[in-house]
Design a protein around this motif. Structure first.
Motif, PDB file in Angstrom:
ATOM      1  N   GLU A  84       0.898  -1.429  -0.501  1.00 30.33           N
ATOM      2  CA  GLU A  84       0.005  -0.120   0.392  1.00 30.33           C
ATOM      3  C   GLU A  84       1.199   0.874  -0.102  1.00 30.33           C
ATOM      4  O   GLU A  84       0.698   1.981  -0.407  1.00 30.33           O
ATOM      5  CB  GLU A  84      -1.369   0.258   1.604  1.00 30.33           C
ATOM      6  CG  GLU A  84      -1.315  -0.801   1.421  1.00 30.33           C
ATOM      7  CD  GLU A  84      -1.850  -2.435   1.752  1.00 30.33           C
ATOM      8  OE1 GLU A  84      -0.415  -2.688   2.032  1.00 30.33           O
ATOM      9  OE2 GLU A  84      -2.662  -2.777   2.053  1.00 30.33           O
ATOM     10  N   MET A  85       1.467   1.012   0.642  1.00 33.32           N
ATOM     11  CA  MET A  85       2.579   2.995   0.917  1.00 33.32           C
ATOM     12  C   MET A  85       3.213   2.598  -0.483  1.00 33.32           C
ATOM     13  O   MET A  85       3.788   4.183  -0.509  1.00 33.32           O
ATOM     14  CB  MET A  85       3.897   2.525   1.829  1.00 33.32           C
ATOM     15  CG  MET A  85       2.950   2.238   3.859  1.00 33.32           C
ATOM     16  SD  MET A  85       2.351   3.874   3.600  1.00 33.32           S
ATOM     17  CE  MET A  85      -0.217   3.978   5.283  1.00 33.32           C
ATOM     18  N   GLU A  86       4.033   1.722  -1.481  1.00 30.19           N
ATOM     19  CA  GLU A  86       4.511   2.469  -1.952  1.00 30.19           C
ATOM     20  C   GLU A  86       3.151   3.292  -3.190  1.00 30.19           C
ATOM     21  O   GLU A  86       3.766   3.461  -4.286  1.00 30.19           O
ATOM     22  CB  GLU A  86       5.577   0.622  -2.908  1.00 30.19           C
ATOM     23  CG  GLU A  86       6.681   0.188  -2.396  1.00 30.19           C
ATOM     24  CD  GLU A  86       7.109  -0.743  -2.624  1.00 30.19           C
ATOM     25  OE1 GLU A  86       6.715  -1.205  -3.610  1.00 30.19           O
ATOM     26  OE2 GLU A  86       8.025  -1.680  -1.903  1.00 30.19           O
ATOM     27  N   LEU A  87       2.136   2.084  -3.162  1.00 26.12           N
ATOM     28  CA  LEU A  87       1.169   3.075  -4.299  1.00 26.12           C
ATOM     29  C   LEU A  87       0.869   4.000  -3.858  1.00 26.12           C
ATOM     30  O   LEU A  87       0.792   5.637  -5.054  1.00 26.12           O
ATOM     31  CB  LEU A  87       0.025   1.988  -4.267  1.00 26.12           C
ATOM     32  CG  LEU A  87      -0.916   2.374  -4.916  1.00 26.12           C
ATOM     33  CD1 LEU A  87      -0.660   2.983  -6.034  1.00 26.12           C
ATOM     34  CD2 LEU A  87      -2.523   1.181  -4.880  1.00 26.12           C
ATOM     35  N   ASN A  93       4.283  10.838  -6.615  1.00 30.33           N
ATOM     36  CA  ASN A  93       5.636  11.539  -6.871  1.00 30.33           C
ATOM     37  C   ASN A  93       4.625  12.456  -8.671  1.00 30.33           C
ATOM     38  O   ASN A  93       4.527  12.443  -9.149  1.00 30.33           O
ATOM     39  CB  ASN A  93       6.411  10.509  -7.612  1.00 30.33           C
ATOM     40  CG  ASN A  93       7.070   9.604  -6.322  1.00 30.33           C
ATOM     41  OD1 ASN A  93       7.368  11.144  -5.676  1.00 30.33           O
ATOM     42  ND2 ASN A  93       7.317   8.426  -6.232  1.00 30.33           N
ATOM     43  N   TYR A  94       2.971  11.056  -8.586  1.00 32.49           N
ATOM     44  CA  TYR A  94       2.574  11.704  -9.874  1.00 32.49           C
ATOM     45  C   TYR A  94       1.529  12.685  -9.196  1.00 32.49           C
ATOM     46  O   TYR A  94       2.099  14.116 -10.485  1.00 32.49           O
ATOM     47  CB  TYR A  94       1.266  10.609 -10.059  1.00 32.49           C
ATOM     48  CG  TYR A  94       0.244  11.129 -10.912  1.00 32.49           C
ATOM     49  CD1 TYR A  94       0.840  10.778 -12.193  1.00 32.49           C
ATOM     50  CD2 TYR A  94      -0.328  11.615 -10.983  1.00 32.49           C
ATOM     51  CE1 TYR A  94       0.118  11.365 -13.530  1.00 32.49           C
ATOM     52  CE2 TYR A  94      -1.591  12.349 -11.857  1.00 32.49           C
ATOM     53  CZ  TYR A  94      -1.113  12.422 -13.381  1.00 32.49           C
ATOM     54  OH  TYR A  94      -2.139  12.660 -14.060  1.00 32.49           O
ATOM     55  N   MET A  95       1.631  13.757  -8.079  1.00 32.98           N
ATOM     56  CA  MET A  95       0.871  14.675  -8.429  1.00 32.98           C
ATOM     57  C   MET A  95       1.937  15.945  -7.989  1.00 32.98           C
ATOM     58  O   MET A  95       1.541  16.664  -8.589  1.00 32.98           O
ATOM     59  CB  MET A  95      -0.026  15.063  -6.973  1.00 32.98           C
ATOM     60  CG  MET A  95      -1.105  13.961  -6.844  1.00 32.98           C
ATOM     61  SD  MET A  95      -2.121  14.040  -5.132  1.00 32.98           S
ATOM     62  CE  MET A  95      -1.271  12.388  -4.782  1.00 32.98           C
ATOM     63  N   LYS A  96       3.223  15.486  -7.806  1.00 31.39           N
ATOM     64  CA  LYS A  96       4.157  16.473  -7.892  1.00 31.39           C
ATOM     65  C   LYS A  96       4.522  17.074  -9.023  1.00 31.39           C
ATOM     66  O   LYS A  96       5.340  17.984  -9.943  1.00 31.39           O
ATOM     67  CB  LYS A  96       5.059  15.601  -6.719  1.00 31.39           C
ATOM     68  CG  LYS A  96       5.100  16.223  -5.577  1.00 31.39           C
ATOM     69  CD  LYS A  96       6.632  15.502  -5.220  1.00 31.39           C
ATOM     70  CE  LYS A  96       6.240  15.889  -3.387  1.00 31.39           C
ATOM     71  NZ  LYS A  96       7.130  14.558  -2.695  1.00 31.39           N
ATOM     72  N   MET A 228      -0.471   9.629 -17.316  1.00 25.41           N
ATOM     73  CA  MET A 228      -0.185   8.720 -16.295  1.00 25.41           C
ATOM     74  C   MET A 228       0.339   7.018 -17.094  1.00 25.41           C
ATOM     75  O   MET A 228       0.879   6.317 -16.264  1.00 25.41           O
ATOM     76  CB  MET A 228      -1.421   8.079 -15.610  1.00 25.41           C
ATOM     77  CG  MET A 228      -1.424   7.303 -14.277  1.00 25.41           C
ATOM     78  SD  MET A 228      -3.649   7.435 -14.380  1.00 25.41           S
ATOM     79  CE  MET A 228      -3.065   8.285 -12.899  1.00 25.41           C
ATOM     80  N   LEU A 229      -0.234   6.996 -18.420  1.00 22.79           N
ATOM     81  CA  LEU A 229      -0.233   5.775 -19.452  1.00 22.79           C
ATOM     82  C   LEU A 229       1.476   5.955 -20.274  1.00 22.79           C
ATOM     83  O   LEU A 229       1.311   4.240 -20.479  1.00 22.79           O
ATOM     84  CB  LEU A 229      -0.755   5.545 -19.852  1.00 22.79           C
ATOM     85  CG  LEU A 229      -2.629   5.003 -18.877  1.00 22.79           C
ATOM     86  CD1 LEU A 229      -3.799   5.471 -20.732  1.00 22.79           C
ATOM     87  CD2 LEU A 229      -2.724   4.326 -18.597  1.00 22.79           C
ATOM     88  N   GLY A 230       1.681   6.642 -20.249  1.00 19.35           N
ATOM     89  CA  GLY A 230       2.701   7.095 -21.242  1.00 19.35           C
ATOM     90  C   GLY A 230       2.800   7.096 -22.646  1.00 19.35           C
ATOM     91  O   GLY A 230       3.630   6.760 -23.062  1.00 19.35           O
ATOM     92  N   GLY A 320      -2.338  10.623  -0.993  1.00 16.85           N
ATOM     93  CA  GLY A 320       0.145  10.673  -1.148  1.00 16.85           C
ATOM     94  C   GLY A 320      -0.866  12.664  -0.952  1.00 16.85           C
ATOM     95  O   GLY A 320       0.025  13.260  -1.885  1.00 16.85           O
ATOM     96  N   ALA A 321      -2.052  13.142  -1.249  1.00 18.79           N
ATOM     97  CA  ALA A 321      -2.593  13.928  -1.203  1.00 18.79           C
ATOM     98  C   ALA A 321      -2.297  14.682   0.019  1.00 18.79           C
ATOM     99  O   ALA A 321      -1.214  15.677   0.266  1.00 18.79           O
ATOM    100  CB  ALA A 321      -3.813  14.277  -1.849  1.00 18.79           C
ATOM    101  N   VAL A 322      -2.772  14.128   0.552  1.00 18.96           N
ATOM    102  CA  VAL A 322      -2.441  14.281   2.597  1.00 18.96           C
ATOM    103  C   VAL A 322      -1.201  14.285   2.806  1.00 18.96           C
ATOM    104  O   VAL A 322      -0.691  15.707   2.876  1.00 18.96           O
ATOM    105  CB  VAL A 322      -3.187  13.588   3.307  1.00 18.96           C
ATOM    106  CG1 VAL A 322      -3.158  13.699   4.793  1.00 18.96           C
ATOM    107  CG2 VAL A 322      -4.616  13.903   2.820  1.00 18.96           C
ATOM    108  N   TRP A 323      -0.208  13.535   2.219  1.00 22.65           N
ATOM    109  CA  TRP A 323       0.722  13.415   3.355  1.00 22.65           C
ATOM    110  C   TRP A 323       1.508  14.642   1.683  1.00 22.65           C
ATOM    111  O   TRP A 323       2.144  15.232   2.806  1.00 22.65           O
ATOM    112  CB  TRP A 323       1.172  12.404   2.348  1.00 22.65           C
ATOM    113  CG  TRP A 323       2.712  11.892   2.768  1.00 22.65           C
ATOM    114  CD1 TRP A 323       3.779  12.870   3.267  1.00 22.65           C
ATOM    115  CD2 TRP A 323       2.956  10.662   2.530  1.00 22.65           C
ATOM    116  NE1 TRP A 323       4.715  11.755   3.693  1.00 22.65           N
ATOM    117  CE2 TRP A 323       4.741   9.926   3.701  1.00 22.65           C
ATOM    118  CE3 TRP A 323       2.505   9.249   2.929  1.00 22.65           C
ATOM    119  CZ2 TRP A 323       5.338   9.063   3.359  1.00 22.65           C
ATOM    120  CZ3 TRP A 323       3.442   8.297   2.691  1.00 22.65           C
ATOM    121  CH2 TRP A 323       4.406   8.118   3.556  1.00 22.65           C
TER     122      TRP A 323
END
Length: 477
Positions: A84-87, A93-96, A228-230, A320-323
């Protein structure tokens, strides 16, 4: 090489042992009941329904799609068994970075296998379940994208709004106040013009996830999906509205929403686990064109008593967003964030920190419960030490029971941002705020050196046992 599509994802989850096939279930009651039962525990397989009574063999329905971390991982191109934490770190990273690729217009695609216009349009030829016993009818759009074009800027928005089927060539769309689609529709109706709309109800799940996120106004979800899909998403323009839709979609239809044209819509059991309202008049879509692939697959993501398919994937994104927002606010040493699925991934939030100073835990809890990603419909925010896995509810409750002194480690805050969907908001009609609790379940900062030691094997001993006795230890240890 064609884009990745829903069928590629289905092949991936089948290879990972994450798909179950069911034949012969009927759509008015049994498909919805199957999905309800399988959603009650996260990690149950996705369900593919075929040989549905009253419909041709091959006209299928897939549901319970994103209720496991492995299936979300496959949708994002990650190894199925990642934790979970890797996801969550992937989403951070995606949001950044927010990569994007403009869509690629093409002249053809599988969606054009069957093109129906005028009197030949019949969305009821697609097996569409009544998902809950008390629903107001069949909802063809639950895991869908609704495309609308801003008449001023030309921006095209793809939002996820529920779509109810009312007849062969008519559906309704429900859009909450403030949603981008409702804003765009209002611009057309202010001009006394019909609003063009296209609905996609079977696409790669990554696109559905993006359609359900809070993508900023003016940003294009299809471009985000390309990032996202590259690869650029291949699109074709619908013939009447010109709205671009993915060329390898399973099903799509287009039409117009005319001013003051409404039909009685709903109800639909919602992600909170309740029916927040009765039937209400909502905008009608008068359908002009329908397209679908041969042997089309309707994809559903069903809101229900949590945990459910409508919120579990959103919770991981929200973590991820809250973090990110905690760190942006200057909160140091955040070690994990989890939005528990029993709270519909909104009502309950747990933050793990390594305490550095007195007041650190309270600061983290206050920010998490009111930052943009964490505030909406929040009820409980729990802060735990870094030895607690925020995704392990037993560990979290243990910390609450043994490290929290309610005299000064529990704060109740009034007037928070909520919704009419929240059954405990102040007033669903005119005051949609709520009250919320911030719980400091960390070892009191001034007792860290004297607090009783934990009666559990150390991480170092765990590692030695794993190295020597891996075959004898429980699966997943």
């Amino acid at each position: 090489m064609p884009n990745k599509d829903l069928r590629d994802w289905i092949s991936g989850i089948e290879a990972a042992g994450e798909l179950k096939f069911i034949k012969g279930a009927e759509p008015k009651e049994e498909i919805g009941a199957f999905v309800d039962i399988y959603q009650r525990k996260m990690g149950n397989p996705a369900l593919m329904f075929d040989e549905i009574p009253g419909f041709p063999k091959g006209h299928r329905v897939i549901a319970n799609i994103l209720t496991s971390v492995p299936r979300i991982n496959v949708a994002l191109g990650l190894p199925p068994q990642g934790p979970e934490m890797e996801l969550i770190q992937w989403w951070r990273n995606y949001m950044k970075n927010a990569p994007s690729q403009k869509p690629k217009p093409v002249n053809g695609g599988p969606l054009l296998d069957n093109v129906l216009e005028g009197k030949n349009v019949n969305i009821q030829s697609i097996p569409t379940p009544v998902w809950h016993e008390r629903d107001g009818g069949p909802f063809i759009g639950t895991a869908c994208m609704v495309a609308m074009k801003d008449p001023d800027s030309g921006w095209i928005n793809y939002g996820c709004y529920r779509i109810q089927s009312h007849g062969p060539d008519v559906a309704t769309v429900f859009m909450s106040p403030g949603k981008h689609g409702l804003i765009i529709m209002g611009k057309y109706h202010e001009r006394k013009q019909p609003c063009p709309v296209a609905v996609i109800v079977g696409m790669h799940p990554a696109m559905f996830m993006l359609a359900g996120l809070e993508i900023p106004y003016g940003k294009n979800e299809i471009e985000a999906a390309g990032g996202m899909l590259g690869e650029p998403v291949e699109v074709i323009n619908m013939p009447r509205t010109g709205l671009p839709v993915p060329a390898n979609s399973e099903i799509a239809f287009e039409g117009f929403i005319h001013p003051h044209d409404k039909l009685l819509e709903g109800p639909l059991g919602e992600w909170t686990g309740y029916y927040p309202s009765r039937s209400h008049p909502e905008p009608a879509i008068r359908i002009a064109t329908m397209m679908h692939r041969n042997n089309p697959i309707l994809m559903g993501a069903i809101p229900a008593v949590p945990p459910n398919d409508n919120t579990f994937y959103l919770g991981i994104y929200r973590c991820g967003a809250v973090w990110n927002q905690l760190e942006a606010a200057g909160i140091p040493e955040v070690k994990g964030v989890w939005a528990h699925e029993a709270g519909g991934s909104r009502f309950m939030l747990t933050v793990s920190i390594k305490q550095l100073y007195g007041g650190h835990a309270k600061q983290a809890g206050m920010v998490a419960s009111h930052c943009h990603a964490g505030a909406y419909c929040n009820r409980w925010t729990i802060v735990v030490d870094d030895d607690i896995d925020p995704a392990n509810i037993n560990d979290v409750i243990w910390a609450m029971c043994t490290r929290c002194d309610p005299r000064d480690q529990v704060d109740i805050i009034h007037g928070g941002w909520s919704s009419a969907l929240d059954p405990m908001c102040y007033n669903a009609e005119n005051d949609k705020r709520n009250s919320r609790v911030v719980i400091n379940a960390c070892v009191p900062f001034n007792r860290q050196k004297t607090f009783p030691p934990i009666a559990r094997a150390s991480k170092e001993l765990d590692s030695r046992m794993r190295a020597k006795w891996a075959k004898e230890l429980p699966v997943g240890f």
